[in-house]
Motif scaffolding. Structure first.
Motif, PDB file in Angstrom:
ATOM      1  N   TYR A  82       0.860  -1.175   0.000  1.00  0.00           N
ATOM      2  CA  TYR A  82       0.000   0.000   0.000  1.00  0.00           C
ATOM      3  C   TYR A  82       0.898   1.228   0.000  1.00  0.00           C
ATOM      4  CZ  TYR A  82      -3.658  -3.324   1.026  1.00  0.00           C
ATOM      5  OH  TYR A  82      -4.529  -4.376   0.938  1.00  0.00           O
ATOM      6  N   TYR A  83       0.317   2.369  -0.269  1.00  0.00           N
ATOM      7  CA  TYR A  83       1.082   3.614  -0.378  1.00  0.00           C
ATOM      8  C   TYR A  83       2.038   3.805   0.806  1.00  0.00           C
ATOM      9  CZ  TYR A  83       2.196   8.560  -0.496  1.00  0.00           C
ATOM     10  OH  TYR A  83       2.869   9.744  -0.502  1.00  0.00           O
ATOM     11  N   LYS A 109      13.594  -6.582  -5.415  1.00  0.00           N
ATOM     12  CA  LYS A 109      13.986  -7.564  -6.423  1.00  0.00           C
ATOM     13  C   LYS A 109      12.783  -8.487  -6.597  1.00  0.00           C
ATOM     14  CE  LYS A 109      18.266  -8.767  -6.706  1.00  0.00           C
ATOM     15  NZ  LYS A 109      19.703  -9.013  -6.629  1.00  0.00           N
ATOM     16  N   HIS A 110      12.136  -8.390  -7.745  1.00  0.00           N
ATOM     17  CA  HIS A 110      10.894  -9.117  -7.964  1.00  0.00           C
ATOM     18  C   HIS A 110      11.158 -10.616  -8.099  1.00  0.00           C
ATOM     19  CE1 HIS A 110       9.449  -5.124  -8.285  1.00  0.00           C
ATOM     20  NE2 HIS A 110      10.086  -4.910  -9.406  1.00  0.00           N
ATOM     21  N   PRO A 111      10.278 -11.422  -7.470  1.00  0.00           N
ATOM     22  CA  PRO A 111      10.498 -12.869  -7.517  1.00  0.00           C
ATOM     23  C   PRO A 111      10.265 -13.431  -8.911  1.00  0.00           C
ATOM     24  CG  PRO A 111       8.400 -12.375  -6.469  1.00  0.00           C
ATOM     25  CD  PRO A 111       9.081 -11.054  -6.725  1.00  0.00           C
ATOM     26  N   ASP A 130       5.027  -6.406  -6.403  1.00  0.00           N
ATOM     27  CA  ASP A 130       5.646  -5.533  -5.408  1.00  0.00           C
ATOM     28  C   ASP A 130       5.252  -4.069  -5.527  1.00  0.00           C
ATOM     29  OD1 ASP A 130       7.325  -7.390  -3.954  1.00  0.00           O
ATOM     30  OD2 ASP A 130       8.544  -7.527  -5.767  1.00  0.00           O
ATOM     31  N   VAL A 131       4.912  -3.609  -6.725  1.00  0.00           N
ATOM     32  CA  VAL A 131       4.718  -2.172  -6.943  1.00  0.00           C
ATOM     33  C   VAL A 131       3.259  -1.789  -7.126  1.00  0.00           C
ATOM     34  CG1 VAL A 131       5.250  -0.249  -8.495  1.00  0.00           C
ATOM     35  CG2 VAL A 131       7.042  -1.884  -7.883  1.00  0.00           C
ATOM     36  N   LEU A 143      14.885 -13.306 -18.062  1.00  0.00           N
ATOM     37  CA  LEU A 143      14.881 -11.941 -17.551  1.00  0.00           C
ATOM     38  C   LEU A 143      14.517 -11.907 -16.073  1.00  0.00           C
ATOM     39  CD1 LEU A 143      13.208  -9.981 -20.495  1.00  0.00           C
ATOM     40  CD2 LEU A 143      15.613 -10.585 -20.125  1.00  0.00           C
ATOM     41  N   PHE A 144      15.119 -10.970 -15.374  1.00  0.00           N
ATOM     42  CA  PHE A 144      14.870 -10.699 -13.959  1.00  0.00           C
ATOM     43  C   PHE A 144      14.611  -9.209 -13.842  1.00  0.00           C
ATOM     44  CE2 PHE A 144      17.720 -14.236 -14.472  1.00  0.00           C
ATOM     45  CZ  PHE A 144      17.192 -15.204 -13.626  1.00  0.00           C
ATOM     46  N   ALA A 145      13.765  -8.810 -12.885  1.00  0.00           N
ATOM     47  CA  ALA A 145      13.423  -7.394 -12.773  1.00  0.00           C
ATOM     48  C   ALA A 145      13.498  -6.926 -11.326  1.00  0.00           C
ATOM     49  CB  ALA A 145      12.023  -7.145 -13.339  1.00  0.00           C
TER      50      ALA A 145
END
Length: 192
Positions: free
Chosen positions: A25-26, A36-38, A94-95, A120-122
């Motif tokens: 949340y905000y 680091k996104h899973p 996550d975002v 790819l990883f983000a």
């Protein structure tokens, strides 16, 4: 019919309904945080061909092997707009799982080509956050999203700015998480 307890190795186990990950949340964002996104994702030829066809991208670099073989890359490139869509999708957990709208995608840069078979990883870094001046229930968060291939080569970067729901306006519960209709699945009375 649900049971009040399950057994494991003949020991009673209390059951309870526990909420899962709801996204940020905000209030959870802080400038400078890096997420680091899973889950990396390997890009397949099918991904590229389907996306190129769906989006009507007529550049033969993406679908004509004979043409692409004669270029400096020697093979087809993955459609750059697919790379953007994939990286943004990887970041949602996550975002923007609690976003009410995406306000913009800025400073998009393709730093290196992506080929069939690349994984790819983000990751996202929080650049800025502020209260919305027109909506009390959301705040505005700007992140830099970066995508890397399996060789740690930066292939994409962009800034994205979603409006993110404030926690006090959210109403998920373990029995009814976001997106679930009321009364579906295990309910609190099933485990009491």
């Amino acid at each position: 019919m649900a049971r009040d307890t399950d057994t494991h190795d003949d020991e009673p186990v209390d059951r309870r309904l526990v909420g899962g990950w709801e996204g940020r949340y905000y209030e959870d964002f802080a400038v400078g945080d890096v997420y680091k996104h899973p889950y990396g994702r390997t890009v397949t030829e099918t991904d590229n061909v389907w996306f190129t066809n769906l989006s009507m991208n007529l550049n033969p670099m993406h679908f004509n092997e004979a043409y692409a073989a004669e270029t400096e890359f020697g093979e087809r490139l993955v459609d750059g707009t697919f790379v953007i869509a994939l990286a943004v999708g990887m970041s949602v957990i996550d975002v923007s799982a609690n976003a009410t709208a995406n306000l913009g995608y800025d400073r998009i840069r393709h730093h290196a080509p992506v080929f069939h078979g690349d994984t790819l990883f983000a990751e996202s870094e929080v650049l800025e956050k502020r209260e919305s001046s027109s909506r009390d229930h959301v705040g505005i968060v700007t992140t830099e999203l970066r995508a890397y291939n399996q060789d740690d080569e930066l292939v994409l970067s962009l800034e994205r700015t979603p409006m993110v729901l404030k926690r006090s306006y959210a109403d998920p519960s373990p029995a009814q998480p976001t997106g679930w209709p009321e009364g579906i699945g295990t309910q609190p009375e099933d485990v009491e």
